[in-house]
Structure formats: structure tokens, C-alpha cells
Motif scaffolding. Structure first.
Motif, PDB file in Angstrom:
ATOM      1  N   LYS A  54       1.020  -1.008  -0.173  1.00 38.31           N
ATOM      2  CA  LYS A  54      -0.023  -0.134   0.046  1.00 38.31           C
ATOM      3  C   LYS A  54       0.772   1.224  -0.014  1.00 38.31           C
ATOM      4  O   LYS A  54       0.621   2.176  -0.819  1.00 38.31           O
ATOM      5  CB  LYS A  54      -0.869  -0.064   1.343  1.00 38.31           C
ATOM      6  N   ALA A  55       1.867   1.529   0.778  1.00 38.98           N
ATOM      7  CA  ALA A  55       2.593   2.482   1.102  1.00 38.98           C
ATOM      8  C   ALA A  55       3.390   2.714  -0.315  1.00 38.98           C
ATOM      9  O   ALA A  55       3.526   3.783  -0.755  1.00 38.98           O
ATOM     10  CB  ALA A  55       3.556   2.328   2.152  1.00 38.98           C
ATOM     11  N   ILE A  56       4.211   1.656  -0.941  1.00 38.66           N
ATOM     12  CA  ILE A  56       4.757   1.964  -2.205  1.00 38.66           C
ATOM     13  C   ILE A  56       3.861   2.213  -3.285  1.00 38.66           C
ATOM     14  O   ILE A  56       4.257   3.278  -3.881  1.00 38.66           O
ATOM     15  CB  ILE A  56       5.476   0.501  -2.585  1.00 38.66           C
ATOM     16  N   THR A  57       2.615   1.674  -3.353  1.00 38.69           N
ATOM     17  CA  THR A  57       1.757   2.151  -4.627  1.00 38.69           C
ATOM     18  C   THR A  57       1.377   3.549  -4.338  1.00 38.69           C
ATOM     19  O   THR A  57       1.245   4.398  -5.157  1.00 38.69           O
ATOM     20  CB  THR A  57       0.395   1.178  -4.251  1.00 38.69           C
ATOM     21  N   MET A  58       0.826   4.012  -3.183  1.00 34.48           N
ATOM     22  CA  MET A  58       0.816   5.267  -2.799  1.00 34.48           C
ATOM     23  C   MET A  58       1.871   6.278  -3.125  1.00 34.48           C
ATOM     24  O   MET A  58       1.759   7.376  -3.734  1.00 34.48           O
ATOM     25  CB  MET A  58       0.233   5.579  -1.372  1.00 34.48           C
ATOM     26  N   ARG A  59       3.104   5.871  -2.950  1.00 39.78           N
ATOM     27  CA  ARG A  59       4.234   6.754  -2.880  1.00 39.78           C
ATOM     28  C   ARG A  59       4.472   6.879  -4.504  1.00 39.78           C
ATOM     29  O   ARG A  59       4.859   7.828  -4.876  1.00 39.78           O
ATOM     30  CB  ARG A  59       5.487   6.102  -2.397  1.00 39.78           C
ATOM     31  N   MET A  60       4.179   5.756  -5.332  1.00 39.58           N
ATOM     32  CA  MET A  60       4.454   5.790  -6.785  1.00 39.58           C
ATOM     33  C   MET A  60       3.669   6.848  -7.262  1.00 39.58           C
ATOM     34  O   MET A  60       4.051   7.631  -8.253  1.00 39.58           O
ATOM     35  CB  MET A  60       4.244   4.461  -7.235  1.00 39.58           C
ATOM     36  N   TYR A  61       2.226   6.634  -6.892  1.00 42.29           N
ATOM     37  CA  TYR A  61       1.255   7.541  -7.492  1.00 42.29           C
ATOM     38  C   TYR A  61       1.486   9.156  -7.281  1.00 42.29           C
ATOM     39  O   TYR A  61       1.407   9.912  -8.150  1.00 42.29           O
ATOM     40  CB  TYR A  61      -0.072   7.403  -7.045  1.00 42.29           C
ATOM     41  N   ALA A  62       1.925   9.364  -5.939  1.00 38.41           N
ATOM     42  CA  ALA A  62       2.207  10.769  -5.661  1.00 38.41           C
ATOM     43  C   ALA A  62       3.495  11.243  -6.289  1.00 38.41           C
ATOM     44  O   ALA A  62       3.230  12.381  -6.622  1.00 38.41           O
ATOM     45  CB  ALA A  62       2.550  10.799  -3.880  1.00 38.41           C
ATOM     46  N   ASN A  63       4.481  10.254  -6.581  1.00 37.39           N
ATOM     47  CA  ASN A  63       5.530  11.018  -7.131  1.00 37.39           C
ATOM     48  C   ASN A  63       5.233  11.160  -8.792  1.00 37.39           C
ATOM     49  O   ASN A  63       5.769  12.057  -9.434  1.00 37.39           O
ATOM     50  CB  ASN A  63       6.729   9.862  -7.301  1.00 37.39           C
ATOM     51  N   ARG A  64       4.375  10.374  -9.457  1.00 36.54           N
ATOM     52  CA  ARG A  64       3.844  10.578 -10.713  1.00 36.54           C
ATOM     53  C   ARG A  64       3.135  11.612 -10.814  1.00 36.54           C
ATOM     54  O   ARG A  64       3.358  12.584 -11.992  1.00 36.54           O
ATOM     55  CB  ARG A  64       2.886   9.406 -11.203  1.00 36.54           C
ATOM     56  N   LYS A  65       2.633  12.322  -9.735  1.00 41.10           N
ATOM     57  CA  LYS A  65       1.598  13.552  -9.844  1.00 41.10           C
ATOM     58  C   LYS A  65       2.433  14.570  -9.221  1.00 41.10           C
ATOM     59  O   LYS A  65       1.904  15.774  -9.289  1.00 41.10           O
ATOM     60  CB  LYS A  65       0.475  13.219  -8.756  1.00 41.10           C
ATOM     61  N   GLU A  66       3.625  14.307  -8.793  1.00 41.20           N
ATOM     62  CA  GLU A  66       4.391  15.386  -8.416  1.00 41.20           C
ATOM     63  C   GLU A  66       3.974  16.061  -7.274  1.00 41.20           C
ATOM     64  O   GLU A  66       4.182  17.344  -7.005  1.00 41.20           O
ATOM     65  CB  GLU A  66       5.045  16.219  -9.359  1.00 41.20           C
ATOM     66  N   TRP A  67       3.283  15.482  -6.484  1.00 45.28           N
ATOM     67  CA  TRP A  67       2.779  15.754  -5.238  1.00 45.28           C
ATOM     68  C   TRP A  67       3.725  15.749  -4.113  1.00 45.28           C
ATOM     69  O   TRP A  67       4.204  14.820  -3.859  1.00 45.28           O
ATOM     70  CB  TRP A  67       1.360  15.069  -4.841  1.00 45.28           C
ATOM     71  N   LYS A  68       3.780  17.034  -3.258  1.00 50.42           N
ATOM     72  CA  LYS A  68       4.607  16.672  -2.011  1.00 50.42           C
ATOM     73  C   LYS A  68       4.048  16.264  -1.029  1.00 50.42           C
ATOM     74  O   LYS A  68       3.255  16.351  -0.391  1.00 50.42           O
ATOM     75  CB  LYS A  68       4.995  18.283  -1.767  1.00 50.42           C
ATOM     76  N   VAL A  69       4.683  14.878  -0.888  1.00 46.62           N
ATOM     77  CA  VAL A  69       4.361  13.857   0.205  1.00 46.62           C
ATOM     78  C   VAL A  69       5.522  13.685   1.067  1.00 46.62           C
ATOM     79  O   VAL A  69       6.609  13.154   0.608  1.00 46.62           O
ATOM     80  CB  VAL A  69       3.853  12.523  -0.258  1.00 46.62           C
ATOM     81  N   ASN A  70       5.582  13.994   2.344  1.00 46.16           N
ATOM     82  CA  ASN A  70       6.651  13.726   3.450  1.00 46.16           C
ATOM     83  C   ASN A  70       6.763  12.428   3.949  1.00 46.16           C
ATOM     84  O   ASN A  70       7.759  11.975   3.930  1.00 46.16           O
ATOM     85  CB  ASN A  70       6.451  14.857   4.505  1.00 46.16           C
ATOM     86  N   LYS A  71       5.591  12.111   4.154  1.00 46.64           N
ATOM     87  CA  LYS A  71       5.689  10.463   4.713  1.00 46.64           C
ATOM     88  C   LYS A  71       4.116   9.949   4.589  1.00 46.64           C
ATOM     89  O   LYS A  71       3.046  10.415   4.635  1.00 46.64           O
ATOM     90  CB  LYS A  71       5.996  10.605   6.181  1.00 46.64           C
ATOM     91  N   ILE A  72       4.114   8.636   4.335  1.00 46.46           N
ATOM     92  CA  ILE A  72       2.956   7.848   4.429  1.00 46.46           C
ATOM     93  C   ILE A  72       3.231   6.635   5.192  1.00 46.46           C
ATOM     94  O   ILE A  72       4.394   6.055   5.345  1.00 46.46           O
ATOM     95  CB  ILE A  72       2.715   7.146   2.945  1.00 46.46           C
ATOM     96  N   GLU A  73       2.496   6.451   6.134  1.00 54.12           N
ATOM     97  CA  GLU A  73       2.360   5.401   7.327  1.00 54.12           C
ATOM     98  C   GLU A  73       1.413   4.595   7.236  1.00 54.12           C
ATOM     99  O   GLU A  73       0.099   5.095   7.203  1.00 54.12           O
ATOM    100  CB  GLU A  73       2.565   5.991   8.682  1.00 54.12           C
ATOM    101  N   VAL A  74       1.199   3.471   7.240  1.00 51.81           N
ATOM    102  CA  VAL A  74       0.345   2.255   7.250  1.00 51.81           C
ATOM    103  C   VAL A  74       0.477   1.271   8.581  1.00 51.81           C
ATOM    104  O   VAL A  74       1.503   0.864   8.586  1.00 51.81           O
ATOM    105  CB  VAL A  74       0.294   1.630   5.799  1.00 51.81           C
ATOM    106  N   LYS A  75      -0.464   1.513   9.280  1.00 53.31           N
ATOM    107  CA  LYS A  75      -0.312   0.790  10.459  1.00 53.31           C
ATOM    108  C   LYS A  75      -1.470  -0.445  10.298  1.00 53.31           C
ATOM    109  O   LYS A  75      -2.745  -0.322   9.987  1.00 53.31           O
ATOM    110  CB  LYS A  75      -0.670   1.279  11.533  1.00 53.31           C
TER     111      LYS A  75
END
Length: 137
Positions: A54-75
Motif C-alpha cells: 500500500k505504501a509503495i503504491t501510494m508513493r508511486m502515485y504521489a511521485n507521478r503526480k509530483e505531489w509533495k508527500v513527506n511521509k506515508i505510514e500504514v499501521k
């Protein structure tokens, strides 16, 4: 096989070596279950797989969109409920996204995370086929 993981265990209870190409890790059981507590227990590895995917998938999407995401955490946690006819496992994922995002962007990243390959795999029928390979032949 391209995606073959090799798992082996020797005489030491219950330390298990996991290999994938040049990569390796250890699985084990906690001491109270007779293990050495040298690595994640198998159920923790499964929950880790969901969270990491989930974290990797979300990070990939944010990177493609060039959105500023500092951290994604999944518990990720699980609970098993047994009945007379079956047992049902409930896996709970709490997702935290920190970044310079509005509510719609966060919701979109979250929605993409719900489509990660591991979650898709677990939400569809799974058939586990095991074969005993006789090495004495």
C-alpha cells in the motif's frame, strides 16, 4: 521461476531463512512460542506485505503526480473471528499521509493504495498448491 521465494529451516526452532535472488531475511516465532525471536513471525510478514505494498503504491502515485508527500505510514493489524463453520480474518489498515496536499489529493492517494497488488491478491480467491518433492530419487 521468476518470482520464486525459497524458504528453508534447519534444526533451530523456528528460525527460517527466506531467499529471493540475492536478497534474504529471517522469519521466526517469539520466544513464548518456542522460537528465537530473530525475525518477524509469518503472520507479521503477511501484514507487512500488505502495508508495504500500500505504501509503495501510494508513493508511486504521489511521485507521478509530483505531489509533495513527506511521509506515508500504514499501521496494519489483524483479528481472527472463528465460528462453527469457518474463520474470518479481518485486516485493518490505518493510513496516515503527511504532505502539502488538500483533502481530495489525500483521498485520491488513499484510493490508489486500496488497489495495491497484494490487497488485490488477498481479496480474490487464492489456491495454495503444495507438492512434496522427493530428493531421494
Amino acid at each position: 521461476m521468476e518470482n520464486e521465494v525459497v524458504v528453508s529451516i534447519g534444526e533451530e526452532s523456528y528460525t527460517t531463512q527466506i531467499q529471493y535472488g540475492d536478497l534474504s531475511l529471517i522469519a521466526d516465532e517469539p520466544e513464548e512460542l518456542g522460537g528465537q525471536n530473530k525475525g518477524f513471525a509469518p503472520t507479521q510478514l503477511l501484514l507487512s506485505s500488505i502495508g508495504a505494498c500500500k505504501a509503495i503504491t501510494m508513493r508511486m502515485y504521489a511521485n507521478r503526480k509530483e505531489w509533495k508527500v513527506n511521509k506515508i505510514e500504514v499501521k496494519v493489524s489483524s483479528e481472527v473471528q472463528k465460528s462453527e463453520q469457518q474463520q474470518t480474518t479481518y485486516i485493518k489498515c490505518n493510513v496516515f499521509i503527511d504532505g502539502e496536499l488538500d483533502a481530495d489529493q489525500k483521498k485520491r492517494i488513499y484510493t490508489i493504495g486500496e488497489k495495491c497488488p497484494v490487497q488485490k491478491m488477498l481479496q480474490n480467491p487464492i489456491v495454495v498448491e503444495s507438492n512434496l518433492i522427493d530428493t531421494n530419487i
